[in-house]
Design an enzyme around this catalytic site. Sequence first.
Site, PDB file in Angstrom:
ATOM      1  N   HIS A  74       1.457  -0.179  -4.599  1.00  0.00           N
ATOM      2  CA  HIS A  74       1.163  -1.123  -3.395  1.00  0.00           C
ATOM      3  C   HIS A  74       1.198  -2.536  -3.710  1.00  0.00           C
ATOM      4  O   HIS A  74       0.125  -3.224  -3.398  1.00  0.00           O
ATOM      5  CB  HIS A  74      -0.091  -0.434  -2.561  1.00  0.00           C
ATOM      6  N   HIS A 161      -1.493   7.436   3.774  1.00  0.00           N
ATOM      7  CA  HIS A 161      -1.208   7.020   2.422  1.00  0.00           C
ATOM      8  C   HIS A 161      -0.493   8.062   1.581  1.00  0.00           C
ATOM      9  O   HIS A 161      -0.950   9.245   1.793  1.00  0.00           O
ATOM     10  CB  HIS A 161      -2.524   6.715   1.729  1.00  0.00           C
ATOM     11  N   GLU A 163      -0.568   9.188  -1.170  1.00  0.00           N
ATOM     12  CA  GLU A 163      -1.035   9.888  -2.301  1.00  0.00           C
ATOM     13  C   GLU A 163      -2.044  11.182  -1.630  1.00  0.00           C
ATOM     14  O   GLU A 163      -2.057  12.182  -1.678  1.00  0.00           O
ATOM     15  CB  GLU A 163      -2.206   8.984  -3.123  1.00  0.00           C
TER      16      GLU A 163
HETATM   17  S1  SF4 Z   1      -5.173   7.360  -9.759  1.00  0.00           S
HETATM   18 FE1  SF4 Z   1      -4.059   6.426 -11.558  1.00  0.00          FE
HETATM   19  S2  SF4 Z   1      -2.704   4.975 -10.718  1.00  0.00           S
HETATM   20 FE2  SF4 Z   1      -4.192   5.485  -9.004  1.00  0.00          FE
HETATM   21  S3  SF4 Z   1      -5.707   3.574  -9.457  1.00  0.00           S
HETATM   22 FE3  SF4 Z   1      -6.198   5.375 -10.540  1.00  0.00          FE
HETATM   23  S4  SF4 Z   1      -5.319   5.178 -12.540  1.00  0.00           S
HETATM   24 FE4  SF4 Z   1      -4.416   3.741 -11.268  1.00  0.00          FE
END
Ligand code: SF4
Length: 386
Positions: A74, A161, A163
């Site tokens: 992002h 989101h 994720e």
């Molecule tokens: S999950 Fe991976 S990509 Fe996301 S903030 Fe943490 S280290 Fe960075």
Amino acid sequence: MKEAVAGELAAAYHSSIVDGVRANDFRYESGRLTVHLAREFGFCYGVDRAVDYAYQARRRFPGQPVFLTGEIIHNPHVNDRLRAEGIRFLSDPGEDWDALGNGDVVILPAFGVTVGDMARLVGQGCTLVDTTCGSVLNVWKNVVRYAQDGFTSVIHGKVRHEETRATASQALKYPNGHYLIVLDREEAQIVCDYLRRGGDRMAFLDRFGGAASPGFDPDRDLARVGCANQTTMLMTESLEIGEMFRAAMTDRYGDVEAAAHFRAFDTICSATQERQDAVIALLDEHSLDLMLVIGGYNSSNTCNLARICAERVPTYHIADPGCLHARNEVRHRPIGAPSTTASREDVTRDWLPRSDGVVIGLTAGASTPNNIVGEVIEQLGRFAAG
Ligand code: SF4
């Protein structure tokens, strides 16, 4: 191939100013201005790797279209640079998932894709370059285990989101798998109240229907829950929500039985945690006039860094140095605004104190490259000199 793109990445994202600030005990001084940079900021290991893989993919498949399912991370600057490299975004107007075919190269972003999207891309014969971060995969592993054991995954995250959508889809890999997404303490409290005392099932579904697995029944599916989170949420809030559910289960089933109804694993990403810890340390160590937090307006971890700072000092979440367009005016994202208003900006006048000895704290989200941080420092230096 990694060595081949190292120069390109350094040219695009490196900042010698930032290197200098690091070497100077994370301090920058210019005229009446002192800037303290957080000791952990900017690109995390997952973002570093994802961007590296994208550049490598562009080189490995020359003369062939290379696609991304959507934003790789992002940050608009990073995404625009990838577009400039010729990488096509399937989320852009005019692109068509259905037109993908055998051998088309598709990069999956750091926050992963849903089980359904993955199956679709494999089914269409695409060559996948998977940059899903290991910390996200760790959350998925726990969610799949919950589903396997008949536990509903309660995910602290944002419904829209990428994720969180991908993580939730993992819960449906087993027939009895369910998920429920809670945004914050307030939503967690509503669910915990229902857990303890039951309530109006239809009202519950009205509130959470869009954040729960298809066919979710709170009377059935809250009997056994396992906590997980989007890796970039506020760490303290994720831990608190886990404890709220543990307490609710204990109230409902008693100390002995509760263990059979509640599970939690630490699924907070270490990079997020380190950046949040570092900014708290910065706020503790220095008497700051204000904080600047740099990162994409739809970057969850950046928004959470800004929330932490705003509790202590005046804080401006800016996307890039362009937001500091005048010494007496800053454009910034309102702290705590819902993600649906990702692009909304406020303008604050007279944000930079006129006094001698202005002290500014600075940090950047995990998707913000160093060159942007360096340009912000340069801009502050110009203001101080003027
Ligand atoms: S999950 Fe991976 S990509 Fe996301 S903030 Fe943490 S280290 Fe960075």
